[in-house]
Design a protein around this motif. Structure first.
Motif, PDB file in Angstrom:
ATOM      1  N   ALA A  42      38.894  46.779  11.771  1.00 47.79           N
ATOM      2  CA  ALA A  42      39.688  48.008  11.848  1.00 47.79           C
ATOM      3  C   ALA A  42      38.893  49.126  12.517  1.00 47.79           C
ATOM      4  CB  ALA A  42      40.127  48.440  10.449  1.00 47.79           C
ATOM      5  N   ALA A  45      38.844  48.436  16.150  1.00 44.79           N
ATOM      6  CA  ALA A  45      40.136  48.761  16.766  1.00 44.79           C
ATOM      7  C   ALA A  45      40.237  50.248  17.088  1.00 44.79           C
ATOM      8  CB  ALA A  45      41.275  48.348  15.838  1.00 44.79           C
ATOM      9  N   SER A  46      39.598  51.091  16.271  1.00 42.55           N
ATOM     10  CA  SER A  46      39.653  52.538  16.512  1.00 42.55           C
ATOM     11  C   SER A  46      38.813  52.949  17.713  1.00 42.55           C
ATOM     12  CB  SER A  46      39.160  53.292  15.257  1.00 42.55           C
ATOM     13  OG  SER A  46      37.756  53.134  15.077  1.00 42.55           O
ATOM     14  N   PRO A  53      45.898  47.920  16.126  1.00 39.71           N
ATOM     15  CA  PRO A  53      45.750  48.010  14.666  1.00 39.71           C
ATOM     16  C   PRO A  53      46.951  47.471  13.908  1.00 39.71           C
ATOM     17  CG  PRO A  53      46.167  50.173  15.616  1.00 39.71           C
ATOM     18  CD  PRO A  53      45.906  49.250  16.764  1.00 39.71           C
ATOM     19  N   THR A 157      43.416  48.609   6.634  1.00 39.97           N
ATOM     20  CA  THR A 157      43.404  48.686   8.099  1.00 39.97           C
ATOM     21  C   THR A 157      43.744  50.092   8.576  1.00 39.97           C
ATOM     22  OG1 THR A 157      44.077  46.360   8.283  1.00 39.97           O
ATOM     23  CG2 THR A 157      44.382  47.744  10.232  1.00 39.97           C
ATOM     24  N   TYR A 161      41.055  52.557  10.309  1.00 37.83           N
ATOM     25  CA  TYR A 161      41.385  52.827  11.711  1.00 37.83           C
ATOM     26  C   TYR A 161      41.438  54.332  11.974  1.00 37.83           C
ATOM     27  CZ  TYR A 161      44.081  53.145  16.035  1.00 37.83           C
ATOM     28  OH  TYR A 161      44.512  53.470  17.298  1.00 37.83           O
TER      29      TYR A 161
END
Length: 207
Positions: A42, A45-46, A53, A157, A161
């Motif tokens: 997560a 993903a950021s 996400p 998540t 994120y």
């Protein structure tokens, strides 16, 4: 190699598959670092647009729900001999003391033990198989499993994120002060949930 550094070297689809697989295996009773993999993914993903996400959260949720369901089926069929076998294979996680603590949680809280078990490392591994061994009605298990899986996997998540997004933005403006503040906000929200989950566990009786 650090988990996040390793994840950066694999394609997005492999990250989704890995997250779902590790969380699924952990949920059916195999001690694996599902939470670490999910948090690292997560956060990744950021920082990288290649990882969606929403898809990541969906993969984690599916792994959690499916893994727990398989664990329930295995526990229902294997019964208590399964717990003895797991104790021999994974004595650190499936010791008699751990099993007794988990059983007390299930006897007292029922389906809530499955739900809140998502937020407690020990119960996250036990929940599916033990619910099957104790023959919890499937509909109760299914409701708690689905709701717990969505809240834990999807919620973790989303929190990590957005903490990563905020941290990166603040870091550019306020250096480490922004990062610290953003991380504290995320950790506080997660700790509140975990604190409530731990209260659902009875205190083990003194020997």
């Amino acid at each position: 190699m650090h988990v996040q550094e390793w994840l950066e070297t694999v394609p997005a689809v492999a990250v989704y598959a890995l997250v779902g697989l590790v969380i699924g295996l952990e949920s059916l009773g195999i001690p694996l670092p599902g939470e670490i993999i999910l948090v690292s993914s997560a956060l990744l993903a950021s920082q990288h647009g290649e990882i969606d996400p929403v898809v990541l959260g969906a993969s984690a949720t599916a792994g959690a729900i499916i893994g727990d369901s398989i664990g329930y089926a295995i526990g229902r069929k294997g019964g208590r001999p399964l717990l003895a076998w797991l104790g021999n294979k994974f004595p650190k996680h499936f010791s008699e003391g751990h099993i007794a603590t988990a059983e007390r949680s299930f006897e007292k809280w029922g389906m809530w033990a499955v739900f809140f078990g998502r937020f407690v490392a020990l119960l996250r591994i036990f929940a599916g198989p033990l619910a099957g061994v104790l023959r919890m009605p499937y509909w109760k298990f299914a409701v708690a499993n689905v709701l717990g899986g969505i809240l834990w996997a999807g919620g973790t998540t989303a929190v990590i994120y957005y903490v990563g997004i905020v941290a990166e933005s603040w870091l550019k403006r306020f250096s480490w002060l922004g990062l610290v503040a953003a991380v504290l906000v995320g950790l506080t929200s997660m700790l509140v949930i975990k604190s409530k989950a731990k209260k659902a566990q009875p205190v083990p009786a003194a020997e």
